[in-house]
Design an enzyme around this catalytic site. Sequence first.
Site, PDB file in Angstrom:
ATOM      1  N   ASP A  94       2.902 -35.422   5.393  1.00 55.40           N
ATOM      2  CA  ASP A  94       1.488 -35.714   5.201  1.00 55.40           C
ATOM      3  C   ASP A  94       0.723 -34.599   5.910  1.00 55.40           C
ATOM      4  O   ASP A  94       0.629 -34.579   7.131  1.00 55.40           O
ATOM      5  CB  ASP A  94       1.170 -37.093   5.806  1.00 55.40           C
ATOM      6  CG  ASP A  94      -0.319 -37.411   5.799  1.00 55.40           C
ATOM      7  OD1 ASP A  94      -1.109 -36.594   5.286  1.00 55.40           O
ATOM      8  OD2 ASP A  94      -0.680 -38.495   6.312  1.00 55.40           O
ATOM      9  N   LYS A  98      -7.598 -27.633   6.125  1.00 53.60           N
ATOM     10  CA  LYS A  98      -7.373 -28.199   4.792  1.00 53.60           C
ATOM     11  C   LYS A  98      -8.612 -28.072   3.907  1.00 53.60           C
ATOM     12  O   LYS A  98      -8.515 -27.972   2.695  1.00 53.60           O
ATOM     13  CB  LYS A  98      -6.983 -29.670   4.943  1.00 53.60           C
ATOM     14  CG  LYS A  98      -6.442 -30.314   3.686  1.00 53.60           C
ATOM     15  CD  LYS A  98      -5.925 -31.703   4.015  1.00 53.60           C
ATOM     16  CE  LYS A  98      -5.452 -32.449   2.782  1.00 53.60           C
ATOM     17  NZ  LYS A  98      -4.967 -33.793   3.141  1.00 53.60           N
ATOM     18  N   GLU A 100      -1.846 -38.563  -2.228  1.00 54.69           N
ATOM     19  CA  GLU A 100      -1.811 -39.409  -1.024  1.00 54.69           C
ATOM     20  C   GLU A 100      -1.883 -40.905  -1.330  1.00 54.69           C
ATOM     21  O   GLU A 100      -1.065 -41.678  -0.810  1.00 54.69           O
ATOM     22  CB  GLU A 100      -2.920 -38.979  -0.054  1.00 54.69           C
ATOM     23  CG  GLU A 100      -2.544 -37.693   0.668  1.00 54.69           C
ATOM     24  CD  GLU A 100      -3.739 -36.913   1.198  1.00 54.69           C
ATOM     25  OE1 GLU A 100      -4.850 -37.469   1.236  1.00 54.69           O
ATOM     26  OE2 GLU A 100      -3.560 -35.741   1.566  1.00 54.69           O
ATOM     27  N   ASP A 151      -8.657 -44.904  -0.339  1.00 58.81           N
ATOM     28  CA  ASP A 151      -8.226 -43.989   0.721  1.00 58.81           C
ATOM     29  C   ASP A 151      -9.402 -43.137   1.182  1.00 58.81           C
ATOM     30  O   ASP A 151      -9.793 -42.183   0.515  1.00 58.81           O
ATOM     31  CB  ASP A 151      -7.088 -43.110   0.175  1.00 58.81           C
ATOM     32  CG  ASP A 151      -6.564 -42.103   1.203  1.00 58.81           C
ATOM     33  OD1 ASP A 151      -7.120 -42.029   2.318  1.00 58.81           O
ATOM     34  OD2 ASP A 151      -5.597 -41.386   0.879  1.00 58.81           O
TER      35      ASP A 151
END
Lengths: 618, 177
Positions: free
Chosen positions: A25, A87, A187, A209
């Site tokens: 992850d 990211k 994810e 999420d």
Amino acid sequence: MALLQISEPGQSTEPHQHKLAAGIDLGTTNSLIATVRSGKAETLPDTHSKHTLPSVVHYMGEESVEVGYKAKEQQAIEPGNVISSIKRLMGRGLADMGKIKEFSANQLVESESGMPGVVLENGIEKNPVEVSSDILRTLANRAEETLGGELGGVVITVPAYFDEAQRQATKDAAQLAGLKVLRLLNEPTAAAVAYGLDTGSEGIHAIYDLGGGTFDISILRLQKGVFEVLATGGDSALGGDDFDRAIGQYLVEQAGVESDDRRAYQLAMIKARDIKEALTDVDTVDVNFLDWDGKITRQQVEDIIAPIVDKTLLSCRRTLKDAGVKVDEVDKVVMVGGSTRVPLVREKVEKHFKVPPLTDIDPDKVVAIGAAIQANVLIGNKSDDEMLLLDVIPLSLGVETMGGLAEKIIPRNTPIPIAKAQEFTTFKDGQTAMAIHVVQGERELVEDCRSLARFELRGIPPMVAGAARIKVTYQVDADGLLQVTAEETTSGVKADITVKPSYGLSDEQITTMLESSFSHADEDIQARMLREQKVEAARVIEAVSAALNENGKELLSEEEFAAVQSSLEQLNQVSQGDDIEAIENAIEVVEKNTNEFASRRMDASIAKALVGHEVDEL
Amino acid sequence: MASAQQNYFELFGLEPNFFVDQKDLSDKLRRLLHSAHPDRHASGGSQQQMLAMQKTTRLNDAFAVLKHPVKRAQYLLQVVKGIDTTKDHTVDDPEFLMQQLELREELHNITGDKDATALMDFADKIEQMAEVQEAELGELFKQDAWDIDALKVAIYKLQFLYKTLHDIELAEDKILD
């Protein structure tokens, strides 16, 4: 390159060696690595028993890097040489920087990759792929030390709403870290896999999420070990950080701060986070910010952040519609991501879906665990679960047509793998070439979509306008990788391209970066290749022989059978020698000779599946 | 021997027919993919993976066609009678053409007013019309001797309604954003 090895569960034709695979992850704030050991998926801790690794990298010199907690400590000491939230820059161009709030414009420079490079105070410049690769390497080292062997492959999770460029950048980072990517997994899907396998839950699930920087919503159908993604949506630039920013904005207004006071804005963000967290337990907090003293109530904060939460619900609505699912058909809502701890988010989600959201899973680990389970399947370790994941493409793939319009060839949420073709024609008399511009996104105008690739079909025979028949085919494989072919069908002129987004790194750039990195021990590449080819040859011989024994007589004519056998003998001979190319060629010949056989074997096995008795208890 | 020559109905073990049980179709797809999907061949070589990808692509394609009433009807005519109705778009039915114009205008006005409630009502209306039209199409396919011209018109009408439903979705995106 084996022929179809049909082995019933538990009676595989060759003794299976357990291969090492991991799920990663790679988060904006924190990263984790997990693996399946003795049938159980678990995250791996570092030597201090910490499972999470802060996604923070401290560059002390070109070859001196710290990742994780140590780097995070340095943030307070020398922030100018520490990079976090990288990211957000993955797969982005400098032109996108308006949307990215974590980096100030003067920190970023144009780099060769097309992505912005980050310049540190000590003069070191790093692009997002390099920084992510350092994080990945740290995690991989942890896994390899714990498991006592080299990782055969990894599954890395990405936000469902990541576009091709962002995905490619993630793959590049893994390659740079010397890791083989088995699959990039969305994810929320990873969370669903971990949750579903753990609880045995079935039915329609919505995975909500909300992380720090991204929001994803996925609708899945869980049934008998099959995880079917029905639709996925979200916003790759919307997250819990936006709550802090909105609250911070309020503070800045109260204190009457000048709009160019960057430091005050940063302080306001930190203050906002504290206020947000404090208000999960109490109704009112006293706030001191610069010259302003006051009280802030939970109601006030909720009013401030409500529009952001509503925006996520809008995505939920649209995604449900894409899935062809009505809100009351949703059986369960699973909450993932740290920002779902905010009470207002839970309230609003419950009101929207009319079921209480499930918050009892560990939102920090669930994504890595799901990735580890999929990695275990994809590396070829048979598991008892026999789980299968059916995914979709998250964003529409299209082509530019006249007037700068984007025409969709494969709409978003189409199950993959898939192939679609569209016919176009020339618009000028005697036109001999046509430019194909591949784009991704939902908007009508090409300029609002992400440009993925451009290529040209040349050598079209001159004809009057409108006479040529140009068939453009898009093929997306199970990895989500796009291959585009253009063919003028009356003449058979062809061109194709495997799409590598404009913002990705070229293979040469990666090779250069690999060579200059010290993470790779110098190994005799030739020797390694020979070894790999020999192993491959042995595998092919074993698999084909087994297949021939099983039903070669049944599915092949005598002639075909003899051809396969003789190519096999040839390969056997060549593979005793040291000529890499000869072995490669011999393998190719076997493959060519067995292609039809393999296809027939697979058809036979699929046909059996339909009869139903041969396959599990489905 | 099973081969790429199998039509979409045969792939799912079905007779060519307009009436397809959607749940049965989904169940069969899941079963077929359990055997064909590339991930189930992860330990195989590239040749095997390539084949698995091709077969899964075809199954996904077949499923999309059989699931959708318009595509299914068009495919059925193609398979059974060799008639391509995907390109021929002329319908000689003034009443229907008039209705088409009116519906288009209604959608245009609702979009202009940014009226989300009216749009929902409009969507409900079109969905009902599509249901009725699909039933009508089904009746035509039930007959022993197919009336090809009538089928073509019925397919076209249903296609128009689905196109309108799609336009409603686009309009909704515009209103909501």
